[in-house]
Design a protein around this motif. Structure first.
Motif, mmCIF file in Angstrom:
data_model
loop_
_atom_site.group_PDB
_atom_site.id
_atom_site.type_symbol
_atom_site.label_atom_id
_atom_site.label_comp_id
_atom_site.label_asym_id
_atom_site.label_seq_id
_atom_site.Cartn_x
_atom_site.Cartn_y
_atom_site.Cartn_z
ATOM 1 N N ALA A 38 0.829 -1.203 0.000
ATOM 2 C CA ALA A 38 0.000 0.000 0.000
ATOM 3 C C ALA A 38 0.869 1.260 0.000
ATOM 4 N N GLN A 39 1.955 1.237 0.761
ATOM 5 C CA GLN A 39 2.849 2.388 0.792
ATOM 6 C C GLN A 39 3.541 2.582 -0.554
ATOM 7 N N ALA A 40 3.905 1.483 -1.220
ATOM 8 C CA ALA A 40 4.516 1.590 -2.545
ATOM 9 C C ALA A 40 3.522 2.169 -3.547
ATOM 10 N N ASP A 41 2.277 1.708 -3.478
ATOM 11 C CA ASP A 41 1.239 2.257 -4.357
ATOM 12 C C ASP A 41 1.033 3.743 -4.085
ATOM 13 N N LEU A 42 1.017 4.106 -2.819
ATOM 14 C CA LEU A 42 0.846 5.506 -2.452
ATOM 15 C C LEU A 42 2.002 6.356 -2.968
ATOM 16 N N GLY A 43 3.218 5.837 -2.866
ATOM 17 C CA GLY A 43 4.377 6.567 -3.389
ATOM 18 C C GLY A 43 4.287 6.750 -4.895
ATOM 19 N N GLU A 44 3.841 5.718 -5.584
ATOM 20 C CA GLU A 44 3.680 5.819 -7.039
ATOM 21 C C GLU A 44 2.608 6.846 -7.398
ATOM 22 N N LEU A 45 1.496 6.836 -6.658
ATOM 23 C CA LEU A 45 0.432 7.807 -6.912
ATOM 24 C C LEU A 45 0.890 9.234 -6.599
ATOM 25 N N ARG A 46 1.682 9.385 -5.548
ATOM 26 C CA ARG A 46 2.203 10.724 -5.229
ATOM 27 C C ARG A 46 3.135 11.220 -6.324
ATOM 28 N N GLY A 47 3.977 10.326 -6.865
ATOM 29 C CA GLY A 47 4.852 10.710 -7.982
ATOM 30 C C GLY A 47 4.043 11.111 -9.198
ATOM 31 N N HIS A 48 2.993 10.360 -9.482
ATOM 32 C CA HIS A 48 2.121 10.695 -10.610
ATOM 33 C C HIS A 48 1.454 12.047 -10.374
#
Length: 124
Positions: A38-48
């Motif tokens: 979930a944290q990795a997904d959140l980091g990817e979404l924040r980068g996007h």
């Protein structure tokens, strides 16, 4: 005697089927793995989100591009207004380009059609 409404209630109640579920406590290791995903997904979404915010800022800045940020060689060739309009046009084209290219032919569509899958393709 039973009343008619009690009989109807009994008929409805007999059709109800319950399914039992067991509340399972997740393993702490599995919970940590799920949290990391979930944290990795959140980091990817924040980068996007940051990329989209930068793109929006670039579109907004295209109309108010300061002349001092332009390289001297380019600034001598183009006036500020011309450079701003070219920058805005280039950003607009790059933003629209994926929607203009046929995913099958990999070429800009001249006669696009929308297929049942929701994508646009070049008419053949």
């Amino acid at each position: 005697g039973e009343t008619l409404s009690a009989m109807r209630f009994g008929a409805r109640a007999s059709r109800i089927k319950n399914k039992a579920r067991i509340n399972i406590a997740e393993d702490p290791v599995e919970l940590k793995r799920m949290l990391q995903l979930a944290q990795a997904d959140l980091g990817e979404l924040r980068g996007h989100c940051r990329r989209l915010q930068a793109e929006v800022a670039a579109f907004q800045a295209a109309g108010t591009l300061p002349a001092q940020s332009v390289p001297a060689s380019l600034g001598q060739k183009l006036s500020g207004g011309t450079l701003q309009s070219l920058t805005a046009k280039k950003l607009c084209i790059w933003g629209l380009l994926p929607a203009l290219v046929c995913p099958l032919k990999r070429a800009i569509m001249r006669d696009p059609v929308v297929a049942g899958d929701g994508y646009s393709y070049e008419r053949t």
